[in-house]
Design an enzyme around this catalytic site. Structure first.
Site, PDB file in Angstrom:
ATOM      1  N   LYS A 278      36.111  54.617  39.110  1.00 16.99           N
ATOM      2  CA  LYS A 278      35.269  53.619  39.779  1.00 16.99           C
ATOM      3  C   LYS A 278      33.815  54.059  39.776  1.00 16.99           C
ATOM      4  O   LYS A 278      33.508  55.231  39.591  1.00 16.99           O
ATOM      5  CB  LYS A 278      35.734  53.460  41.235  1.00 16.99           C
ATOM      6  N   ARG A 352      49.735  48.163  42.181  1.00 14.66           N
ATOM      7  CA  ARG A 352      50.913  47.448  41.699  1.00 14.66           C
ATOM      8  C   ARG A 352      51.917  48.402  41.054  1.00 14.66           C
ATOM      9  O   ARG A 352      53.120  48.153  41.087  1.00 14.66           O
ATOM     10  CB  ARG A 352      50.476  46.340  40.732  1.00 14.66           C
TER      11      ARG A 352
HETATM   12  N1  BES Z   1      42.160  49.486  45.702  1.00 19.37           N
HETATM   13  C1  BES Z   1      41.634  48.638  44.692  1.00 19.37           C
HETATM   14  C2  BES Z   1      41.325  47.241  45.206  1.00 19.37           C
HETATM   15  C3  BES Z   1      40.182  47.121  46.175  1.00 19.37           C
HETATM   16  C4  BES Z   1      38.918  46.833  45.729  1.00 19.37           C
HETATM   17  C5  BES Z   1      40.412  47.228  47.535  1.00 19.37           C
HETATM   18  C6  BES Z   1      37.891  46.678  46.636  1.00 19.37           C
HETATM   19  C7  BES Z   1      39.385  47.087  48.430  1.00 19.37           C
HETATM   20  C8  BES Z   1      38.120  46.802  47.990  1.00 19.37           C
HETATM   21  C9  BES Z   1      42.629  48.498  43.552  1.00 19.37           C
HETATM   22  O1  BES Z   1      43.419  49.596  43.310  1.00 19.37           O
HETATM   23  C10 BES Z   1      41.834  48.249  42.310  1.00 19.37           C
HETATM   24  O2  BES Z   1      41.099  49.112  41.933  1.00 19.37           O
HETATM   25  N2  BES Z   1      42.020  47.078  41.716  1.00 19.37           N
HETATM   26  C11 BES Z   1      41.327  46.728  40.521  1.00 19.37           C
HETATM   27  C12 BES Z   1      42.274  46.012  39.611  1.00 19.37           C
HETATM   28  C13 BES Z   1      41.724  45.774  38.237  1.00 19.37           C
HETATM   29  C14 BES Z   1      41.482  47.085  37.524  1.00 19.37           C
HETATM   30  C15 BES Z   1      42.696  44.919  37.464  1.00 19.37           C
HETATM   31  C16 BES Z   1      40.167  45.820  40.913  1.00 19.37           C
HETATM   32  O3  BES Z   1      40.328  45.004  41.809  1.00 19.37           O
HETATM   33  O4  BES Z   1      39.096  45.984  40.341  1.00 19.37           O
HETATM   34 MN    MN Z   2      42.469  50.966  42.018  1.00 16.10          MN
END
Ligand code: BES
Ligand code: MN
Ligand code: ZN
Length: 493
Positions: A278, A352
């Site tokens: 990230k 997931r």
């Molecule tokens: N934990 C994150 C989702 C999230 C994002 C929670 C912002 C709270 C605030 C999750 O694991 C994630 O990173 N999801 C990705 C999925 C994508 C790579 C398909 C996302 O939402 O960017």
């Molecule tokens: Mn994630």
């Protein structure tokens, strides 16, 4: 905190602080009017002089000298036409926060009478929840001295007639349990990831079963997960030194053999994104990525506190998502416990991957319904913001039941669709399907992924990425969706 229902007239009720409401553009009514009369119009004079107007958020403390109540806190409620349960709760949290800053040892709220349509049970329950929220303190890890504890020890919820007492009493009891559950959720979620590890969560689960005999906890270790062939869950934990845990909690309050309600909570104690790392801004907030798990803990605590007459199973896959030389790479293919293979396009779509194996594992409990709770997608935050959670389900009736629970509990969610079209986005050239795809409909495609593991189950998914915590100056866990989940369970029990 002692909590009780008050039926006496506000001019005869002894208390350190009486909390009365004032609508903007209106005069004093109900308890406010009675106290005003006993004070020979002092409150009305404050209104006439413009010292109080009744604007939402406004507060004015008035010493009474002559009445059994030491002080009156006049709370602005805003326009009457716009005043609902949401505004009621907000006013209460602010008022009780203000009272807690004084030396008052007890307080009585007369705000319940301002809510229309009145519902003694929910008005009292929300008051007890608001009290919990007002007194909640983040478990701060500071070197300086701790804040002084508020003096408040007792809280009265006022009703007009004794016929309302029983419902209000029940509301207070339920609200206290929900507040205690939400506080546990908030405590766990607010902790930093170097304290709140999967091992720490497992220990907390054991603590829960020590506090409540009806709760039993079993912790599965990585070797157990290997034996269960949870290749998807295990792929997420490859990059970290922290051992992953599968925490299994059971609360038996119902008849033996009665099919349980299963709650499955995402327990990523820190989500760096893994190799699909990230961006730094906001990455600290990924310590909240175990809020789904924390809400399962909080809900089980609240259910056990009330001795709810139903059976519950709580499943928490807990791990860290970190990059390293051993971490799972984009393009890797893993095999889930269900036997389905997954091409990992993005290691940041890890929630997931751990939930799917937990959803396969939960089948052994033959649950009546399964609800998973997860901070699953940033796309959900884009879709619904910080106000509503998303609910997706393979059963519209269940989705309606959950939406209604959120509405009643003032912890709302919005039903989003699951449809064949979205499934197409998860197609893979190399495995049964992919774990990630384009950004369009991201909250829904994530739910579609989970749906591939829930065939034959009555299942709903709550995406709480937007509602689990606040960002900015008020950064911290909200305790949601414990009120929603408890309302859902209370209706079933
Ligand atoms: N934990 C994150 C989702 C999230 C994002 C929670 C912002 C709270 C605030 C999750 O694991 C994630 O990173 N999801 C990705 C999925 C994508 C790579 C398909 C996302 O939402 O960017
Ligand atoms: Mn994630
Ligand atoms: Zn995550």
């Amino acid at each position: 905190m002692r909590q009780f229902v008050v039926t006496a007239s506000p001019v005869r009720q002894k208390t350190d602080c009486a909390i009365v409401g004032l609508h903007e553009g209106g005069g004093f009514a109900g308890a406010g009017a009675l106290i005003d009369a006993a004070l020979k119009g002092r409150l009305t004079r404050l209104l006439k002089s413009g010292d109080v107007r009744g604007k939402a958020g406004e507060m004015r403390m008035v010493d009474t000298d002559t009445l059994p109540c030491e002080r009156v806190l006049v709370v602005g409620l805003g326009r009457k036409a716009k005043f609902g349960r949401k505004q009621y709760r907000k006013a209460l949290v602010a008022a009780l926060g203000a009272v807690a800053k004084t030396g008052a040892k007890d307080a009585v709220s007369y705000l319940g009478e301002a809510v229309e349509p009145a519902d003694d049970y929910y008005d009292a329950r929300l008051a007890a929840e608001a009290l919990g929220a007002a007194l909640y303190r983040v478990p701060a890890i500071r070197s300086s001295r701790k804040q002084p504890e508020p003096a408040l020890r007792a809280f009265g919820f006022a009703v007009r007639e004794s016929g309302q007492k029983a419902q209000a009493q029940r509301g207070l009891e339920h609200g206290q349990a929900i507040a205690a559950g939400a506080a546990l959720t908030r405590d766990l979620a607010n902790l930093p990831a170097n304290v709140c590890t999967p091992t720490y969560l497992a220990r907390q689960a054991k603590d829960l079963s020590r506090s409540y005999p009806a709760v039993r906890t079993q912790v599965l270790e990585e070797r157990d997960l290997k034996r269960l062939k949870m290749g998807s869950f295990l792929s997420v934990t490859n990059g970290t030194e922290e051992p992953a845990k599968l925490i299994v909690m059971r609360y038996d309050g119902g008849r033996t053999g009665e099919a349980p309600v299963a709650l499955v909570g995402k327990g990523v104690t820190f989500d760096s994104g893994g190799i699909s790392l990230k961006q730094p801004p906001g990455m600290d907030e990924m310590k909240f990525d175990m809020t789904g798990a924390a809400s399962v803990f909080g809900t089980i605590k609240a259910a056990a506190e009330l001795g709810l007459e139903l059976n519950l199973v709580g499943i928490v896959p807990a791990c860290e998502n970190m990059p390293s030389g051993r971490a799972t790479k984009p393009g890797d293919i893993v095999k889930s416990m269900s036997g389905q293979t997954i091409e990992i396009i993005n290691t940041d779509a890890e929630g997931r991957l751990i939930l799917c194996d937990a959803l396969t594992y939960v089948r052994r409990f033959k649950p009546a319904v399964v609800v998973d709770i997860a901070t699953l997608t940033g796309a959900c935050v884009i879709a619904l913001g910080a106000h509503l959670s998303a609910v997706m389900s393979n059963d519209d009736e269940l989705a309606d039941e959950i939406t209604a629970a959120g509405q009643r509990a003032e912890d709302r969610c919005w039903h989003m669709p699951l449809a064949e079209e979205y499934h197409e986005q998860l197609k893979s050239n190399f495995a049964d399907f992919a774990n990630a795809c384009g950004r369009e409909g991201g909250a829904i495609t994530a739910a579609c992924f989970l749906a591939k593991f829930t065939e034959g189950l009555r299942w709903a998914h709550l995406d709480i990425a937007g509602t689990a915590y606040l960002t900015g100056t008020h950064k911290g866990s909200t305790g949601r969706p414990v009120p929603l989940l408890m309302d859902f369970l209370l209706r079933r029990a």
